[in-house]
Design a protein around this motif. Structure first.
Motif, short mmCIF file in Angstrom:
data_model
loop_
_atom_site.label_atom_id
_atom_site.label_comp_id
_atom_site.label_asym_id
_atom_site.label_seq_id
_atom_site.Cartn_x
_atom_site.Cartn_y
_atom_site.Cartn_z
N PRO A 47 -14.19 15.26 -4.53
CA PRO A 47 -13.03 15.03 -5.39
C PRO A 47 -12.67 13.56 -5.49
O PRO A 47 -12.96 12.76 -4.59
CB PRO A 47 -11.92 15.78 -4.65
N LEU A 48 -12.02 13.22 -6.60
CA LEU A 48 -11.48 11.87 -6.75
C LEU A 48 -10.22 11.67 -5.92
O LEU A 48 -9.86 10.54 -5.61
CB LEU A 48 -11.14 11.59 -8.22
N ASN A 49 -9.54 12.78 -5.61
CA ASN A 49 -8.28 12.64 -4.88
C ASN A 49 -8.10 13.78 -3.89
O ASN A 49 -8.66 14.86 -4.06
CB ASN A 49 -7.09 12.61 -5.85
N SER A 50 -7.31 13.52 -2.85
CA SER A 50 -6.95 14.55 -1.88
C SER A 50 -6.05 15.58 -2.55
O SER A 50 -5.46 15.31 -3.60
CB SER A 50 -6.21 13.91 -0.70
N SER A 51 -5.95 16.75 -1.97
CA SER A 51 -5.08 17.79 -2.52
C SER A 51 -4.46 18.58 -1.37
O SER A 51 -4.89 18.45 -0.22
CB SER A 51 -5.86 18.72 -3.46
N LEU A 163 -9.84 28.24 3.94
CA LEU A 163 -10.27 28.80 5.22
C LEU A 163 -9.10 29.18 6.12
O LEU A 163 -9.30 29.85 7.13
CB LEU A 163 -11.17 27.78 5.95
N TRP A 164 -7.91 28.74 5.79
CA TRP A 164 -6.77 28.96 6.66
C TRP A 164 -5.55 29.48 5.90
O TRP A 164 -5.47 29.34 4.69
CB TRP A 164 -6.36 27.64 7.36
N HIS A 165 -4.60 30.02 6.64
CA HIS A 165 -3.31 30.37 6.07
C HIS A 165 -2.38 29.15 6.12
O HIS A 165 -2.67 28.17 6.81
CB HIS A 165 -2.69 31.53 6.85
N GLY A 166 -1.28 29.23 5.42
CA GLY A 166 -0.27 28.17 5.46
C GLY A 166 -0.63 26.99 4.59
O GLY A 166 -1.39 27.10 3.62
N PHE A 167 -0.05 25.85 4.93
CA PHE A 167 -0.30 24.62 4.17
C PHE A 167 -1.63 24.03 4.62
O PHE A 167 -1.93 23.98 5.83
CB PHE A 167 0.81 23.59 4.41
N VAL A 168 -2.42 23.58 3.68
CA VAL A 168 -3.73 23.01 3.98
C VAL A 168 -3.91 21.73 3.16
O VAL A 168 -3.60 21.70 1.97
CB VAL A 168 -4.86 24.00 3.62
N ARG A 169 -4.38 20.69 3.82
CA ARG A 169 -4.63 19.44 3.13
C ARG A 169 -6.13 19.14 3.11
O ARG A 169 -6.80 19.17 4.15
CB ARG A 169 -3.91 18.29 3.84
N TRP A 170 -6.65 18.87 1.93
CA TRP A 170 -8.06 18.48 1.77
C TRP A 170 -8.10 16.98 1.55
O TRP A 170 -7.63 16.48 0.53
CB TRP A 170 -8.65 19.23 0.57
N CYS A 234 0.06 13.60 -3.12
CA CYS A 234 -0.41 14.42 -2.00
C CYS A 234 0.25 13.95 -0.70
O CYS A 234 0.75 14.76 0.08
CB CYS A 234 -1.93 14.32 -1.91
N ALA A 235 0.30 12.65 -0.51
CA ALA A 235 0.94 12.11 0.68
C ALA A 235 2.44 12.41 0.68
O ALA A 235 3.02 12.79 1.71
CB ALA A 235 0.70 10.60 0.76
N ALA A 236 3.07 12.28 -0.48
CA ALA A 236 4.53 12.52 -0.57
C ALA A 236 4.85 13.99 -0.36
O ALA A 236 5.87 14.35 0.25
CB ALA A 236 5.06 12.03 -1.92
N ILE A 237 3.98 14.87 -0.85
CA ILE A 237 4.20 16.31 -0.67
C ILE A 237 4.03 16.68 0.81
O ILE A 237 4.80 17.46 1.36
CB ILE A 237 3.26 17.10 -1.61
#
Lengths: 336, 336
Positions: A47-51, A163-170, A234-237
């Motif tokens: 990806p061009l950006n994290s999500s 792969l996981w429940h809850g909040f996930v950051r790529w 993404c960082a702010a979220i």
């Protein structure tokens, strides 16, 4: 499979796999609060950006992988055995082949989606995440979670986060070979967080998200500023989640989704996944918000609208959108 | 009025104006094919990018300026004398004051708009253009057309382009004082060019275009690429007009409008002048285009949709959009 993709699987997996054993795994679907939109490397699906996403608890996929007693690969979807030339069967076998790399290890793969068809959500994220876990288990691989996430990425970008429940950051990662581009679950638990899926029925999608992404990157004069903004969002979220600041999280989530759709509306020709009915849902939401409702929208490469809100807004949401399906992302299904 | 704006009027007008005489002038409204969106200098009303419009023939404004026999400024709109504190009356008097610069020369200003109210179009473009011509005539000023256009700019950006019929290009200009930022008519005549105005009735605008522009420039993460793209679009649209390439002109016009709206949709919070009903009109247009219709849309800071097409598509347009008002920009009214 490109040679570079092959090199990644070679580096992570043993040269020779053992015979497969029956193994079952499941994975939830997810909705991105901060979107993945645009690849920096199509061959490695980078990806061009994290999500950053929230998983959908009991809505997802269960996949069972085991040896093919009859010596031939076969794929079942929701109990039905698929012809090998079916698109879904070919994708599953091609992904298994990334693991096998030429070894003759025929597999039977049984996939059950628990996402209600009426929700209109794609199952590729949970599908490839569950398949990755099931293949790893079937071949007895002891892979770290981040390696599993990186491998799931080759099935579908959003599978990286499923792969996981809850909040996930790529994390987008910085390395050219993509070995640092994988997801990780965030530790935050937010029990009264809710998601509503509002189905906007408009028939089949005009364009796959993969094609839409490519068209937007190639032709949208406004796309150039997206990756940097998406990274900042993404960082702010993530910070808003850590601060339990729902209003900030909601405003950022909605703005991020609209910015992504804006890059598509500016593509040439325009790409409008949002339909007039989607805008009607947004209008109704915005009117309710002026009256005090604390709920925010996010939309992916399709016409449906998803709302995020906290439990105390659930009665108003149910009244405004009686057909909405409500998901509790930290409910019992996410605690297994 | 800023000192810098005052300096422009001082440079163009004589130090002392003669007594006004009765003078009448008219000006057409216009629709931008390549949009003006974003100011580089709010005090001088200077645009970030050039724009190009088509005037609306008989739809416009007639303004009569003459001496006030009773010694007090007064303004009539469509035959009705306005109270001096009315917004419209104050704007007219403030603009006249730019010319008078403190001299006591009371005026009576009578404005008649010939834009059907049902069209839902703003009249500020034609209004300030007609007022500029009428003031110049009333004070016996012999100003070149480009100077008139530059002065009209101080009333409203789009007024800069409303002094002529047909295609008009407003050059952004390069000078800091804005003395090279004015419009000029293009020589091209395209007799079978048509415009349809499709009214989308959604009540009063949520935000003036001036405020919307400011909000977008200040908060939209995608705005940064707009000025360069808009400048390129403007040049390409001018070239398509010169080449009589309607399909290219149409595609560029629609893409330019959607890119402008995309900058707003990405603003924070989002600014959506387009309503669900606007998107319905676009959807109907796009479906008809897949069936061979050669018509393209453009939308300004409001919910209405305007279509451009050539005369031979008029029957299909009338069938698809029976309530549309059709304008012939090179018809008899434009040849006076």
């Amino acid at each position: 499979m490109t040679d570079r993709a092959r090199a990644i699987f070679d580096a992570v997996l043993p040269a020779r796999l053992p015979d497969p054993v029956p193994f079952s795994a499941d994975a939830p679907s997810n909705i991105a609060l901060s979107k993945y939109w645009g690849k920096r490397d199509a061959g490695l699906n980078l990806p061009l950006n994290s999500s950053l996403s929230i998983s959908l608890a009991e809505w997802g996929t269960t996949t069972r992988v085991g040896p093919a007693e009859d010596g031939a690969d076969a794929v079942w979807l929701n109990g039905e055995r698929l012809a090998p030339e079916t698109g879904f069967a070919r994708k599953v076998v091609a992904f298994a082949e990334r693991f096998r790399r030429g070894q003759t290890l025929p597999l039977h793969v049984r996939t059950e989606n628990t996402i209600p068809t009426a929700a209109g959500l794609a199952s590729s994220a949970s599908g490839f995440a569950a398949l990755t876990r099931a293949l790893a288990g079937s071949f007895g691989l002891d892979l770290a979670e981040d390696r599993l996430s990186m491998l799931a990425r080759f099935g579908s970008g959003s599978a990286t986060r499923s792969l996981w429940h809850g909040f996930v950051r790529w994390d987008r990662g910085a390395r050219e070979d993509g070995t640092d581009s994988f997801a990780r679950p965030l530790p935050e638990i937010w029990p009264d967080f809710r998601i509503a899926i509002i189905r906007v029925d408009t028939g089949p999608k005009s364009q796959s998200s993969r094609d839409g992404m490519g068209h937007t990157v190639a032709t949208s004069p406004l796309f150039g500023q997206w990756p940097e903004q998406a990274e900042a969002d993404c960082a702010a979220i993530e910070a808003a989640i850590k601060a339990r600041d729902f209003l900030r999280l909601g405003a950022l989530t909605e703005a991020n989704a609209l910015a992504m759709h804006a890059t598509m509306i500016a593509a040439r020709p325009a790409l409008c996944y949002l339909k007039p009915e989607s805008w009607q849902v947004l209008d109704r939401l915005w009117a309710a918000r002026r009256d005090g409702l604390e709920a925010y929208a996010t939309m992916d490469a399709g016409a449906n609208v998803k709302l995020i809100f906290l439990e105390d807004s659930a009665p108003v949401i149910a009244e405004l959108f009686p057909d909405a399906a409500i998901v509790e992302p930290f409910g019992p299904a996410a605690q297994r």
